[in-house]
Design an enzyme around this catalytic site. Structure first.
Site, PDB file in Angstrom:
ATOM      1  CG  HIS A 265      18.880  37.039  10.886  1.00 17.28           C
ATOM      2  ND1 HIS A 265      19.322  36.191   9.986  1.00 17.28           N
ATOM      3  CD2 HIS A 265      20.141  37.644  11.312  1.00 17.28           C
ATOM      4  CE1 HIS A 265      20.626  36.081   9.635  1.00 17.28           C
ATOM      5  NE2 HIS A 265      21.043  37.030  10.587  1.00 17.28           N
TER       6      HIS A 265
ATOM      7  CD  GLN B 237      21.548  36.067   4.988  1.00 16.89           C
ATOM      8  OE1 GLN B 237      21.593  36.414   3.730  1.00 16.89           O
ATOM      9  NE2 GLN B 237      20.294  35.372   5.429  1.00 16.89           N
TER      10      GLN B 237
ATOM     11  CG  ASP C  65      22.945  37.472  17.906  1.00 14.08           C
ATOM     12  OD1 ASP C  65      22.803  37.651  17.038  1.00 14.08           O
ATOM     13  OD2 ASP C  65      24.207  36.671  18.482  1.00 14.08           O
ATOM     14  CB  ILE C  66      23.789  32.324  20.736  1.00  9.25           C
ATOM     15  CG1 ILE C  66      24.015  31.297  21.739  1.00  9.25           C
ATOM     16  CG2 ILE C  66      24.740  32.432  19.458  1.00  9.25           C
ATOM     17  CD1 ILE C  66      23.868  30.063  21.129  1.00  9.25           C
TER      18      ILE C  66
ATOM     19  CG  ASN D 209      24.068  41.424   7.672  1.00 11.84           C
ATOM     20  OD1 ASN D 209      24.648  42.547   7.521  1.00 11.84           O
ATOM     21  ND2 ASN D 209      24.779  40.747   8.879  1.00 11.84           N
TER      22      ASN D 209
ATOM     23  CG  HIS E 197      21.570  41.635  13.448  1.00 14.10           C
ATOM     24  ND1 HIS E 197      22.437  40.700  14.340  1.00 14.10           N
ATOM     25  CD2 HIS E 197      21.835  41.320  11.974  1.00 14.10           C
ATOM     26  CE1 HIS E 197      22.918  39.836  13.460  1.00 14.10           C
ATOM     27  NE2 HIS E 197      22.612  39.796  12.258  1.00 14.10           N
TER      28      HIS E 197
HETATM   29  P1  AMP Z   1      24.138  37.288  10.355  1.00 10.41           P
HETATM   30  O1  AMP Z   1      25.965  37.634  10.331  1.00 10.41           O
HETATM   31  O2  AMP Z   1      23.505  38.735  10.016  1.00 10.41           O
HETATM   32  O3  AMP Z   1      23.829  36.031   9.529  1.00 10.41           O
HETATM   33  O4  AMP Z   1      23.815  37.060  11.898  1.00 10.41           O
HETATM   34  C1  AMP Z   1      23.494  35.900  12.476  1.00 10.41           C
HETATM   35  C2  AMP Z   1      23.524  36.010  13.998  1.00 10.41           C
HETATM   36  O5  AMP Z   1      22.900  34.865  14.558  1.00 10.41           O
HETATM   37  C3  AMP Z   1      24.900  36.338  14.648  1.00 10.41           C
HETATM   38  O6  AMP Z   1      24.952  37.482  15.423  1.00 10.41           O
HETATM   39  C4  AMP Z   1      24.992  35.083  15.633  1.00 10.41           C
HETATM   40  O7  AMP Z   1      25.683  35.212  16.701  1.00 10.41           O
HETATM   41  C5  AMP Z   1      23.600  34.807  15.603  1.00 10.41           C
HETATM   42  N1  AMP Z   1      23.180  33.236  16.061  1.00 10.41           N
HETATM   43  C6  AMP Z   1      23.525  32.113  15.485  1.00 10.41           C
HETATM   44  N2  AMP Z   1      23.133  31.050  15.761  1.00 10.41           N
HETATM   45  C7  AMP Z   1      22.339  31.275  16.699  1.00 10.41           C
HETATM   46  C8  AMP Z   1      21.556  30.577  17.912  1.00 10.41           C
HETATM   47  N3  AMP Z   1      21.495  29.300  18.110  1.00 10.41           N
HETATM   48  N4  AMP Z   1      21.045  31.336  19.058  1.00 10.41           N
HETATM   49  C9  AMP Z   1      20.932  32.779  18.824  1.00 10.41           C
HETATM   50  N5  AMP Z   1      21.707  33.443  17.666  1.00 10.41           N
HETATM   51  C10 AMP Z   1      22.480  32.806  16.976  1.00 10.41           C
END
Ligand code: AMP
Ligand code: ZN
Length: 136
Positions: A99, A93, A30-31, A86, A101
């Site tokens: 995805h 989400q 995760d970024i 989520n 986590h």
């Molecule tokens: P959610 O809130 O469950 O939709 O989680 C989305 C997740 O994606 C968050 O933890 C972000 O930090 C992660 N995220 C968003 N863009 C990227 C990306 N380009 N590369 C890696 N993780 C990302």
């Protein structure tokens, strides 16, 4: 695929810190990690959320999340792991490509997964139970 960022990452069009890949999934770091080692399991085929994804892909995604959690526990110092997922804006989400986590948990870390309970009467418990059963 359209403009979906996770489709592009999962299919290798945008670079990522990939820790695992097969024909159905890519697992990335995760970024913006909740803790060091926070991973996301991304199906390569687009589905907005659990209501769109096939049972087969959803099930395999969670089996893979377990495998990743087992590797994570050996790779980073963590006492626990959260597997969470989520669905929908109200559920938190932010990226509309399903995805999972995988979050390492360390004593005293800053991750908050908490809710206050709502009060439910005995009648409501029964009605909720019946409504869910009737929709299976
Ligand atoms: P959610 O809130 O469950 O939709 O989680 C989305 C997740 O994606 C968050 O933890 C972000 O930090 C992660 N995220 C968003 N863009 C990227 C990306 N380009 N590369 C890696 N993780 C990302
Ligand atoms: Zn997508």
């Amino acid at each position: 695929m359209g403009d979906c960022i996770f489709c592009k990452i999962a299919n290798g069009q945008i670079p990522s810190n990939t820790v695992y890949e097969d024909d159905m999934f890519r697992v990335i770091l995760d970024i913006s990690p909740a803790n060091k080692g926070h991973m996301l399991v991304l199906p390569k085929e687009h589905a907005d959320n659990l209501f769109e994804i096939s049972e087969d892909t959803f099930g395999k995604g969670f089996i893979l999340a377990k495998k990743m959690a087992e590797a994570l526990k050996k790779a980073v110092e963590c006492e626990g792991v959260n597997i969470l997922q989520n669905n929908g804006l109200e559920a938190g989400q932010t990226v509309n490509h399903l995805h999972i986590h995988v979050i390492p948990r360390i004593k005293g870390d800053k991750v908050v997964i908490k809710s206050e309970s709502v009060s439910v009467s005995e009648d409501e418990f029964k009605t909720i139970c019946d409504n869910i059963k009737n929709n299976l």
